[in-house]
Write a protein that holds these residues in place. Sequence first.
Motif, PDB file in Angstrom:
ATOM      1  N   ILE A   2       0.746  -1.442   0.235  1.00  0.00           N
ATOM      2  CA  ILE A   2       0.014  -0.051  -0.067  1.00  0.00           C
ATOM      3  C   ILE A   2       0.732   1.187   0.211  1.00  0.00           C
ATOM      4  O   ILE A   2       1.670   1.220   0.832  1.00  0.00           O
ATOM      5  CB  ILE A   2      -0.815   0.031   1.373  1.00  0.00           C
ATOM      6  N   ILE A   3       0.925   1.549  -1.269  1.00  0.00           N
ATOM      7  CA  ILE A   3       2.079   3.205  -0.922  1.00  0.00           C
ATOM      8  C   ILE A   3       0.542   4.609  -1.372  1.00  0.00           C
ATOM      9  O   ILE A   3      -0.441   4.518  -2.467  1.00  0.00           O
ATOM     10  CB  ILE A   3       2.773   3.278  -2.449  1.00  0.00           C
ATOM     11  N   SER A   4       0.812   4.969  -0.530  1.00  0.00           N
ATOM     12  CA  SER A   4       0.072   6.181  -0.408  1.00  0.00           C
ATOM     13  C   SER A   4       0.286   7.145   0.193  1.00  0.00           C
ATOM     14  O   SER A   4       1.474   7.661   0.446  1.00  0.00           O
ATOM     15  CB  SER A   4      -1.255   5.476   1.232  1.00  0.00           C
ATOM     16  N   ALA A   5      -0.399   8.641  -0.279  1.00  0.00           N
ATOM     17  CA  ALA A   5      -0.293   9.956   0.196  1.00  0.00           C
ATOM     18  C   ALA A   5      -0.640  10.532   0.809  1.00  0.00           C
ATOM     19  O   ALA A   5      -2.141  11.109  -0.147  1.00  0.00           O
ATOM     20  CB  ALA A   5       0.250  10.847  -1.477  1.00  0.00           C
ATOM     21  N   ASN A   6      -0.072  11.780   1.458  1.00  0.00           N
ATOM     22  CA  ASN A   6      -0.993  12.630   2.767  1.00  0.00           C
ATOM     23  C   ASN A   6      -0.454  13.808   2.006  1.00  0.00           C
ATOM     24  O   ASN A   6       0.083  13.947   2.596  1.00  0.00           O
ATOM     25  CB  ASN A   6      -1.305  12.358   3.798  1.00  0.00           C
ATOM     26  N   PHE A   7      -1.337  14.697   1.057  1.00  0.00           N
ATOM     27  CA  PHE A   7      -1.433  16.299   0.664  1.00  0.00           C
ATOM     28  C   PHE A   7      -1.783  17.346   1.867  1.00  0.00           C
ATOM     29  O   PHE A   7      -1.367  18.205   1.730  1.00  0.00           O
ATOM     30  CB  PHE A   7      -2.082  16.415  -0.894  1.00  0.00           C
ATOM     31  N   SER A 215       5.550  13.116  -1.301  1.00  0.00           N
ATOM     32  CA  SER A 215       4.478  12.389  -1.925  1.00  0.00           C
ATOM     33  C   SER A 215       4.062  14.166  -2.836  1.00  0.00           C
ATOM     34  O   SER A 215       3.522  13.399  -3.648  1.00  0.00           O
ATOM     35  CB  SER A 215       2.665  12.106  -1.356  1.00  0.00           C
ATOM     36  N   LEU A 216       4.513  15.155  -2.637  1.00  0.00           N
ATOM     37  CA  LEU A 216       3.827  16.400  -2.578  1.00  0.00           C
ATOM     38  C   LEU A 216       4.389  16.798  -4.664  1.00  0.00           C
ATOM     39  O   LEU A 216       4.100  16.969  -5.951  1.00  0.00           O
ATOM     40  CB  LEU A 216       4.303  17.581  -2.220  1.00  0.00           C
ATOM     41  N   ASN A 217       5.616  16.222  -4.488  1.00  0.00           N
ATOM     42  CA  ASN A 217       6.132  15.868  -6.523  1.00  0.00           C
ATOM     43  C   ASN A 217       6.389  14.755  -6.483  1.00  0.00           C
ATOM     44  O   ASN A 217       6.369  13.807  -6.462  1.00  0.00           O
ATOM     45  CB  ASN A 217       7.541  15.607  -6.190  1.00  0.00           C
ATOM     46  N   VAL A 218       5.163  14.897  -7.831  1.00  0.00           N
ATOM     47  CA  VAL A 218       4.913  13.546  -8.307  1.00  0.00           C
ATOM     48  C   VAL A 218       5.914  12.705  -8.687  1.00  0.00           C
ATOM     49  O   VAL A 218       5.657  11.195  -9.173  1.00  0.00           O
ATOM     50  CB  VAL A 218       3.364  14.224  -9.335  1.00  0.00           C
ATOM     51  N   ASP A 219       7.475  13.293  -9.395  1.00  0.00           N
ATOM     52  CA  ASP A 219       7.973  12.279  -9.978  1.00  0.00           C
ATOM     53  C   ASP A 219       8.548  11.592  -8.683  1.00  0.00           C
ATOM     54  O   ASP A 219       8.950  10.420  -8.449  1.00  0.00           O
ATOM     55  CB  ASP A 219       9.280  13.172 -10.567  1.00  0.00           C
ATOM     56  N   ASP A 220       8.892  12.573  -7.539  1.00  0.00           N
ATOM     57  CA  ASP A 220       9.133  11.634  -6.289  1.00  0.00           C
ATOM     58  C   ASP A 220       8.476  10.439  -5.855  1.00  0.00           C
ATOM     59  O   ASP A 220       9.371   9.177  -5.323  1.00  0.00           O
ATOM     60  CB  ASP A 220       9.245  12.540  -4.943  1.00  0.00           C
ATOM     61  N   PHE A 221       7.194  10.536  -5.821  1.00  0.00           N
ATOM     62  CA  PHE A 221       6.367   9.918  -5.449  1.00  0.00           C
ATOM     63  C   PHE A 221       6.069   8.654  -6.253  1.00  0.00           C
ATOM     64  O   PHE A 221       5.817   7.221  -6.133  1.00  0.00           O
ATOM     65  CB  PHE A 221       4.880  10.266  -5.295  1.00  0.00           C
ATOM     66  N   SER A 222       6.367   8.411  -8.128  1.00  0.00           N
ATOM     67  CA  SER A 222       6.591   7.804  -8.687  1.00  0.00           C
ATOM     68  C   SER A 222       7.933   7.023  -8.285  1.00  0.00           C
ATOM     69  O   SER A 222       7.289   5.791  -8.575  1.00  0.00           O
ATOM     70  CB  SER A 222       6.029   8.364 -10.115  1.00  0.00           C
ATOM     71  N   GLU A 223       8.507   7.014  -8.273  1.00  0.00           N
ATOM     72  CA  GLU A 223       9.842   6.490  -7.801  1.00  0.00           C
ATOM     73  C   GLU A 223       9.481   5.564  -6.694  1.00  0.00           C
ATOM     74  O   GLU A 223      10.182   4.567  -6.646  1.00  0.00           O
ATOM     75  CB  GLU A 223      10.975   8.347  -7.956  1.00  0.00           C
TER      76      GLU A 223
END
Length: 235
Positions: A2-7, A215-223
């Motif tokens: 589970i990879i989740s992001a809280n903005f 997670s706010l940077n989409v490239d970092d979160f994709s990585e």
Amino acid sequence: MIISANFKTYKNRKETKDYLMKLEENISKSSQQIIIFPPITSLRESTENIIVGTQNCYPVQNGAFTGEIGLSQLDEFHIKTILIGHSERRTVLNENQIDISSKFDFFSKEDFKIIYCIGETLETRQKGETELFKFLESQFIGINLEYKNIIIAYEPIWAIGTGITPTPEEINSTLKWIKYFTKRDVIYGGSVKTSNIEDILSLEYCDGVLVGSASLNVDDFSEMIQIADNLETTK
Ligand code: PGA
């Protein structure tokens, strides 16, 4: 995993929309369970590979609750996933265990996927594991752990937004206790970033992560999702 992001209170509607489009493009082949919690004004439908959840909702269908949203507003976007018990809601917004457990009760009856957050202060952590586990147990008061659609997020308050994380051994030992206690999937949150996610996801008792700032940077979160994909084959 589970990879989740809280903005939290970052990103407006357009930024969230652009982020989700880019993320969907980047991770379309991923086998992870990806969940994004944008601010309430940015709520939208889930996409093919990304679940959109809400950071909060008042436990009502609708009614006279100024400044809150209810189920009706979530229904518009078919939102069926919610964060409950985040430390910022417990400490900054003063939600107590009774508020939290009634929210849990309401949303479990509505069949929501619930990411239920728990975590201690540094002061509690420094008292040792017996005190730590006693404290974490108190954050399950009123929570029906028979409910199956729940993921527990262990987020030490002192690791949130600080850049500091517990050692991998400390994380694993706490996740292990939580897993035995709850019999549910357990994820870790608190300063997770591209440089430490591999070590955290490799821990025996770790089923995933909840990521804030990084997670706010989409490239970092994709990585990070890519790292999880790479690990999956070896775990
Ligand atoms: P952080 O936040 O990754 O910025 O530490 C995590 C969270 O609050 O869920």
